[in-house]
Design a protein around this motif. Structure first.
Motif, PDB file in Angstrom:
ATOM      1  N   GLN A 261       0.813  -1.218   0.000  1.00  0.00           N
ATOM      2  CA  GLN A 261       0.000   0.000   0.000  1.00  0.00           C
ATOM      3  C   GLN A 261       0.850   1.275   0.000  1.00  0.00           C
ATOM      4  O   GLN A 261       0.620   2.152  -0.839  1.00  0.00           O
ATOM      5  CB  GLN A 261      -0.979  -0.011   1.163  1.00  0.00           C
ATOM      6  CG  GLN A 261      -2.393  -0.110   0.624  1.00  0.00           C
ATOM      7  CD  GLN A 261      -3.334  -0.864   1.516  1.00  0.00           C
ATOM      8  OE1 GLN A 261      -3.016  -1.159   2.657  1.00  0.00           O
ATOM      9  NE2 GLN A 261      -4.498  -1.169   0.976  1.00  0.00           N
ATOM     10  N   GLN A 264       2.410   1.763  -3.364  1.00  0.00           N
ATOM     11  CA  GLN A 264       1.482   2.298  -4.364  1.00  0.00           C
ATOM     12  C   GLN A 264       1.516   3.832  -4.329  1.00  0.00           C
ATOM     13  O   GLN A 264       1.623   4.496  -5.365  1.00  0.00           O
ATOM     14  CB  GLN A 264       0.068   1.800  -4.057  1.00  0.00           C
ATOM     15  CG  GLN A 264      -0.968   2.290  -5.056  1.00  0.00           C
ATOM     16  CD  GLN A 264      -2.390   2.004  -4.597  1.00  0.00           C
ATOM     17  OE1 GLN A 264      -2.711   2.137  -3.412  1.00  0.00           O
ATOM     18  NE2 GLN A 264      -3.243   1.598  -5.512  1.00  0.00           N
ATOM     19  N   THR A 291      -3.553  -8.931  -1.100  1.00  0.00           N
ATOM     20  CA  THR A 291      -3.237  -7.490  -1.192  1.00  0.00           C
ATOM     21  C   THR A 291      -2.742  -7.111  -2.595  1.00  0.00           C
ATOM     22  O   THR A 291      -3.278  -6.172  -3.193  1.00  0.00           O
ATOM     23  CB  THR A 291      -2.208  -7.084  -0.111  1.00  0.00           C
ATOM     24  OG1 THR A 291      -2.658  -7.607   1.131  1.00  0.00           O
ATOM     25  CG2 THR A 291      -2.078  -5.582  -0.002  1.00  0.00           C
ATOM     26  N   LEU A 295      -4.775  -4.541  -5.239  1.00  0.00           N
ATOM     27  CA  LEU A 295      -4.119  -3.326  -5.745  1.00  0.00           C
ATOM     28  C   LEU A 295      -3.982  -3.364  -7.265  1.00  0.00           C
ATOM     29  O   LEU A 295      -4.159  -2.362  -7.946  1.00  0.00           O
ATOM     30  CB  LEU A 295      -2.748  -3.148  -5.083  1.00  0.00           C
ATOM     31  CG  LEU A 295      -2.785  -2.776  -3.599  1.00  0.00           C
ATOM     32  CD1 LEU A 295      -1.391  -2.795  -2.988  1.00  0.00           C
ATOM     33  CD2 LEU A 295      -3.413  -1.398  -3.408  1.00  0.00           C
TER      34      LEU A 295
END
Ligand SMILES: [Zn+2]
Length: 397
Positions: A261, A264, A291, A295
């Motif tokens: 995350q 990203q 995950t 994404l």
């Protein structure tokens, strides 16, 4: 357990008495053999009080005995430990305090009494007093390993990370590096704690220094890389953040899901989202997991549209069925607002939502503790580095 302790007590008393007799014997070998004395009747009286749950009377009897029988130190150490294990810490403290005041004790016996009293204080939450006693023992170079271990636990409890580092380093010296790697990994966590404190106080320079020290102690410290990446991200240094987060894969691949995350965000800052999508595909093919899949789906939605994203999810769900994946799939379909199917999909979404609540994502491989938050120090077994993301679950939830 309690019954076992009850049974062991007379044995402890007797063996203490025997040891005392033996010591007395060896002390007086060169002189005249002392007359054999029977086990003092007050011992039985004291034990009888204990058996009848009359701890106060038992305590008085034993303390009186200690004054009369100077050579019954071992017995009193055993009794004190017994009281502590029963949760009667104040009584244990009374016995051990009384022992330490005894002028007749040998240095070795005095150190044992101090060690026991330190443990009592620790149990009673009197950490300052415990710290003073364990420090005294270390200074006297007695029971160094045990005293260092107890001190380390105290400093952890007090969040005094500087002293925890110094104590662990001393422990490493006294243990002759038997478990140096393990202790270095713990020191790295202490530096991470200091780095987080500095981050919180917006002291980025100190934070960076602490992170460097963490990595110097343990090059595989995932936590240091995560803090470093987030710090760089906050400072707008996206490339440096990417470097730090991508390091995790080489440190411990099990934690890669934790980096995706923030990665990203970093790739978005440098406008390299296509490169990030390639990395996600690579992570998916090597480690799987939900995950990277979610994404990647988000990326495809933005770059190629919802239809392609739905198509991709169908393929992935067939290969790797997962509750989170299904939930995301339903959300994607709902956002397309196909009117006739909408009610059914809403029902599906409610079900998956309910099923996902309270799903544990992290597991301690030492004690089995599970949680939704990543703890570096297990709240259950108090060990460092034992909690990891649940690999299978990440994919299968
Ligand atoms: Zn644990």
């Amino acid at each position: 357990m309690d019954i076992l302790l009850w049974l062991l007590l007379p044995i402890a008393a007797f063996s203490g008495w025997l040891t005392a007799k033996k010591n007395q014997k060896s002390r007086s070998m060169s002189t005249i053999e002392p007359p054999q004395r029977p086990l003092p009747a007050d011992y039985f009286k004291g034990i009888n009080y204990l058996l009848n749950e009359q701890s106060d009377k038992a305590l008085d009897t034993f303390i009186r005995l200690l004054d009369d029988e100077q050579d019954s130190v071992e017995t009193h150490l055993a009794l004190g430990a017994f009281f502590r294990r029963r949760g009667e810490v104040n009584r244990a403290i009374q016995i051990h305090q009384h022992l330490t005041l005894n002028q007749q004790l040998s240095t070795e016996q005095r150190h044992l009494a101090l060690l026991a009293l330190g443990q009592d204080y620790q149990h009673a939450g009197l950490l300052d007093r415990a710290e003073a006693l364990f420090s005294e023992l270390i200074k006297a170079q007695a029971h160094q390993v045990f005293a260092c271990q107890q001190l380390r636990a105290i400093y952890e409890q007090e969040h005094d990370w500087d002293k925890a580092i110094a104590t662990t380093q001393r422990l490493m010296q006294s243990q002759k590096q038997d478990n140096a790697a393990e202790l270095n990994a713990i020191i790295a966590h202490y530096y991470c704690e200091l780095a987080e404190q500095a981050c919180y106080q917006k002291d980025d320079a100190t934070s960076s220094t602490m992170l460097q020290k963490a990595l110097a102690n343990d090059a595989t410290c995932v936590r240091a890389s995560l803090i470093e990446g987030n710090l760089a991200l906050r400072q707008g240094e996206a490339l440096q953040a990417i470097k730090a987060f991508r390091r995790v894969e080489h440190q411990n691949a099990r934690y890669v899901s934790e980096t995706l995350q923030p990665l990203q965000q970093a790739y978005q800052q440098v406008e390299k989202t296509a490169e990030f999508a390639d990395y996600l595909r690579w992570v998916l093919s090597h480690y799987g997991g939900i995950t990277p899949l979610l994404l990647l789906s988000e990326h495809i939605q933005h770059s190629e549209g919802k239809d392609v994203a739905i198509e991709e999810m169908v393929q992935h769900l067939q290969q790797q069925p997962s509750l989170k994946g299904l939930h995301h799939f339903v959300e994607l379909c709902l956002s397309k607002q196909a009117a006739d199917e909408e009610n059914k999909l809403h029902l599906c979404k409610t079900v998956t939502e309910q099923l996902l609540i309270n799903k544990r994502a992290y597991l301690c491989h030492e004690c089995g503790f599970s949680s939704q938050t990543l703890y570096w120090l297990c709240p259950s077994c108090k060990q460092w580095n034992t909690i990891e993301p649940i690999q299978g679950m990440d994919g299968m939830v």
